[in-house]
Design a protein around this motif. Structure first.
Motif, PDB file in Angstrom:
ATOM      1  N   VAL A  56      39.912  38.002  50.838  1.00 36.96           N
ATOM      2  CA  VAL A  56      40.457  39.174  51.528  1.00 36.96           C
ATOM      3  C   VAL A  56      39.527  39.565  52.670  1.00 36.96           C
ATOM      4  O   VAL A  56      39.980  39.885  53.777  1.00 36.96           O
ATOM      5  N   GLY A  57      38.224  39.505  52.435  1.00 41.38           N
ATOM      6  CA  GLY A  57      37.245  39.841  53.468  1.00 41.38           C
ATOM      7  C   GLY A  57      37.337  38.922  54.670  1.00 41.38           C
ATOM      8  O   GLY A  57      37.194  39.366  55.808  1.00 41.38           O
ATOM      9  N   GLU A  58      37.578  37.634  54.446  1.00 41.91           N
ATOM     10  CA  GLU A  58      37.747  36.700  55.568  1.00 41.91           C
ATOM     11  C   GLU A  58      38.974  37.067  56.395  1.00 41.91           C
ATOM     12  O   GLU A  58      38.936  36.999  57.626  1.00 41.91           O
ATOM     13  N   LEU A  59      40.044  37.454  55.721  1.00 42.05           N
ATOM     14  CA  LEU A  59      41.269  37.825  56.437  1.00 42.05           C
ATOM     15  C   LEU A  59      41.107  39.125  57.210  1.00 42.05           C
ATOM     16  O   LEU A  59      41.642  39.286  58.304  1.00 42.05           O
ATOM     17  N   VAL A  60      40.352  40.038  56.632  1.00 43.16           N
ATOM     18  CA  VAL A  60      40.176  41.364  57.234  1.00 43.16           C
ATOM     19  C   VAL A  60      39.105  41.351  58.319  1.00 43.16           C
ATOM     20  O   VAL A  60      39.179  42.102  59.288  1.00 43.16           O
ATOM     21  N   GLY A  61      38.096  40.496  58.158  1.00 37.25           N
ATOM     22  CA  GLY A  61      37.014  40.439  59.144  1.00 37.25           C
ATOM     23  C   GLY A  61      35.765  41.176  58.719  1.00 37.25           C
ATOM     24  O   GLY A  61      35.049  41.725  59.555  1.00 37.25           O
ATOM     25  N   ARG A  62      35.481  41.206  57.421  1.00 32.75           N
ATOM     26  CA  ARG A  62      34.283  41.878  56.919  1.00 32.75           C
ATOM     27  C   ARG A  62      33.661  41.014  55.834  1.00 32.75           C
ATOM     28  O   ARG A  62      34.301  40.699  54.843  1.00 32.75           O
ATOM     29  N   SER A  63      32.412  40.654  56.028  1.00 33.52           N
ATOM     30  CA  SER A  63      31.711  39.796  55.079  1.00 33.52           C
ATOM     31  C   SER A  63      31.059  40.620  53.984  1.00 33.52           C
ATOM     32  O   SER A  63      30.690  41.778  54.185  1.00 33.52           O
ATOM     33  N   VAL A  77      23.727  41.563  49.594  1.00 32.29           N
ATOM     34  CA  VAL A  77      25.054  41.097  49.191  1.00 32.29           C
ATOM     35  C   VAL A  77      25.705  42.225  48.401  1.00 32.29           C
ATOM     36  O   VAL A  77      25.192  42.666  47.382  1.00 32.29           O
ATOM     37  N   LEU A  78      26.844  42.707  48.897  1.00 33.67           N
ATOM     38  CA  LEU A  78      27.514  43.834  48.258  1.00 33.67           C
ATOM     39  C   LEU A  78      28.149  43.424  46.935  1.00 33.67           C
ATOM     40  O   LEU A  78      28.732  42.350  46.826  1.00 33.67           O
ATOM     41  N   ASP A  79      28.040  44.314  45.951  1.00 34.19           N
ATOM     42  CA  ASP A  79      28.758  44.082  44.701  1.00 34.19           C
ATOM     43  C   ASP A  79      30.248  44.361  44.941  1.00 34.19           C
ATOM     44  O   ASP A  79      30.632  44.845  46.005  1.00 34.19           O
ATOM     45  N   ASP A  80      31.085  44.039  43.968  1.00 36.45           N
ATOM     46  CA  ASP A  80      32.532  44.168  44.162  1.00 36.45           C
ATOM     47  C   ASP A  80      32.956  45.600  44.499  1.00 36.45           C
ATOM     48  O   ASP A  80      33.807  45.808  45.358  1.00 36.45           O
ATOM     49  N   ALA A  81      32.374  46.595  43.833  1.00 43.80           N
ATOM     50  CA  ALA A  81      32.781  47.984  44.059  1.00 43.80           C
ATOM     51  C   ALA A  81      32.483  48.422  45.495  1.00 43.80           C
ATOM     52  O   ALA A  81      33.351  48.988  46.174  1.00 43.80           O
ATOM     53  N   ASN A  82      31.276  48.168  45.978  1.00 41.73           N
ATOM     54  CA  ASN A  82      30.923  48.560  47.345  1.00 41.73           C
ATOM     55  C   ASN A  82      31.631  47.686  48.375  1.00 41.73           C
ATOM     56  O   ASN A  82      31.987  48.154  49.454  1.00 41.73           O
ATOM     57  N   TYR A  83      31.841  46.415  48.051  1.00 47.06           N
ATOM     58  CA  TYR A  83      32.555  45.528  48.965  1.00 47.06           C
ATOM     59  C   TYR A  83      34.009  45.969  49.099  1.00 47.06           C
ATOM     60  O   TYR A  83      34.579  45.928  50.182  1.00 47.06           O
ATOM     61  N   ARG A  84      34.591  46.428  48.015  1.00 50.32           N
ATOM     62  CA  ARG A  84      35.970  46.933  48.053  1.00 50.32           C
ATOM     63  C   ARG A  84      36.055  48.146  48.987  1.00 50.32           C
ATOM     64  O   ARG A  84      36.985  48.267  49.780  1.00 50.32           O
ATOM     65  N   ILE A  85      35.060  49.030  48.924  1.00 48.83           N
ATOM     66  CA  ILE A  85      35.027  50.194  49.821  1.00 48.83           C
ATOM     67  C   ILE A  85      34.913  49.731  51.265  1.00 48.83           C
ATOM     68  O   ILE A  85      35.624  50.219  52.149  1.00 48.83           O
ATOM     69  N   ALA A  86      34.024  48.768  51.528  1.00 51.74           N
ATOM     70  CA  ALA A  86      33.848  48.255  52.890  1.00 51.74           C
ATOM     71  C   ALA A  86      35.127  47.598  53.399  1.00 51.74           C
ATOM     72  O   ALA A  86      35.483  47.747  54.575  1.00 51.74           O
ATOM     73  N   LEU A  87      35.835  46.882  52.526  1.00 50.76           N
ATOM     74  CA  LEU A  87      37.090  46.229  52.942  1.00 50.76           C
ATOM     75  C   LEU A  87      38.178  47.258  53.238  1.00 50.76           C
ATOM     76  O   LEU A  87      38.893  47.147  54.238  1.00 50.76           O
ATOM     77  N   LYS A  88      38.305  48.253  52.376  1.00 57.27           N
ATOM     78  CA  LYS A  88      39.311  49.293  52.617  1.00 57.27           C
ATOM     79  C   LYS A  88      39.016  50.029  53.927  1.00 57.27           C
ATOM     80  O   LYS A  88      39.932  50.358  54.685  1.00 57.27           O
ATOM     81  N   ALA A  89      37.742  50.281  54.178  1.00 55.21           N
ATOM     82  CA  ALA A  89      37.370  50.952  55.424  1.00 55.21           C
ATOM     83  C   ALA A  89      37.688  50.072  56.636  1.00 55.21           C
ATOM     84  O   ALA A  89      38.173  50.562  57.658  1.00 55.21           O
ATOM     85  N   LYS A  90      37.426  48.778  56.543  1.00 51.84           N
ATOM     86  CA  LYS A  90      37.716  47.861  57.655  1.00 51.84           C
ATOM     87  C   LYS A  90      39.223  47.778  57.900  1.00 51.84           C
ATOM     88  O   LYS A  90      39.669  47.759  59.052  1.00 51.84           O
ATOM     89  N   ILE A  91      40.012  47.729  56.835  1.00 49.49           N
ATOM     90  CA  ILE A  91      41.466  47.719  56.985  1.00 49.49           C
ATOM     91  C   ILE A  91      41.906  48.997  57.687  1.00 49.49           C
ATOM     92  O   ILE A  91      42.735  48.966  58.603  1.00 49.49           O
TER      93      ILE A  91
END
Length: 189
Positions: A56-63, A77-91
């Motif tokens: 999902v991060g590759e599609l959204v543009g956030r590593s 390296v972000l854990d899943d919980a913080n990475y999910r927040i970063a992905l939602k914010a990027k979306i």
């Protein structure tokens, strides 16, 4: 999606043209096939874990890998919980309409327990005042521009206030009101 309703929309001028009708039918059948394919819910940003979140991060543009070291020395390296927040914010940043009310909508969906106040300084800078406990990783994601959407070329000054109840906020200035206030200057452009 069935193609008949769309084929029935063709005007009488074109309906009796066999080449046009066969071309339209072929195109609509391809679209119909695509509409029948369901993307597995495993790639839903709210349900995905591990490698699925990375996809999902590759599609959204956030590593998942941060381009900086965290202040507490933990892994970049972000854990899943913080990475999910970063992905939602990027979306949300990718779909942002440029208004401050939508920033509040994004913020409330990511951090419902923390309060955000945005001020447009009308000089190509914005002030963001945050109140509440977010966790050190979330604070750092905010300060590097991963969370709060802003127009390109606009600086974001972040002020954060929280009650000191944790020990991972080492090296920060504590005021007499038992709150922590951090101010992060606009990054060099």
């Amino acid at each position: 999606m069935a193609i008949e309703p769309y084929v029935n929309l063709v005007t009488s001028q074109h309906y009796n043209k066999p080449k046009f009708m066969s071309w339209l039918t072929a195109v609509l059948e391809k679209v119909d096939d695509v509409m029948k394919v369901n993307i597995p819910s495993a790639f839903d940003v709210n349900k995905a874990v591990g490698v699925q979140l990375d996809t999902v991060g590759e599609l959204v543009g956030r590593s998942r890998y941060l381009p900086f070291q965290l202040a507490d020395g933990s892994s970049p390296v972000l854990d899943d919980a913080n990475y999910r927040i970063a992905l939602k914010a990027k979306i949300a940043q990718n779909q942002w309409d440029g208004t401050i009310p939508q920033i509040y909508e994004v913020w409330d969906s990511l951090f419902p327990e923390a309060q955000l106040i945005i001020k447009d300084n009308q000089d190509m800078t914005m002030d963001a005042n945050i109140r509440g406990d977010l966790g050190l990783q979330s604070v750092e994601l905010i300060t590097v521009g991963y969370i709060i959407p802003k127009p390109s070329g606009v600086g974001l000054n972040v002020t954060w206030e929280t009650e000191v109840t944790r020990y991972d906020y080492v090296g920060m200035i504590v005021t007499t009101r038992d709150t922590v206030q951090l101010t992060f200057p606009k990054p060099e452009q």
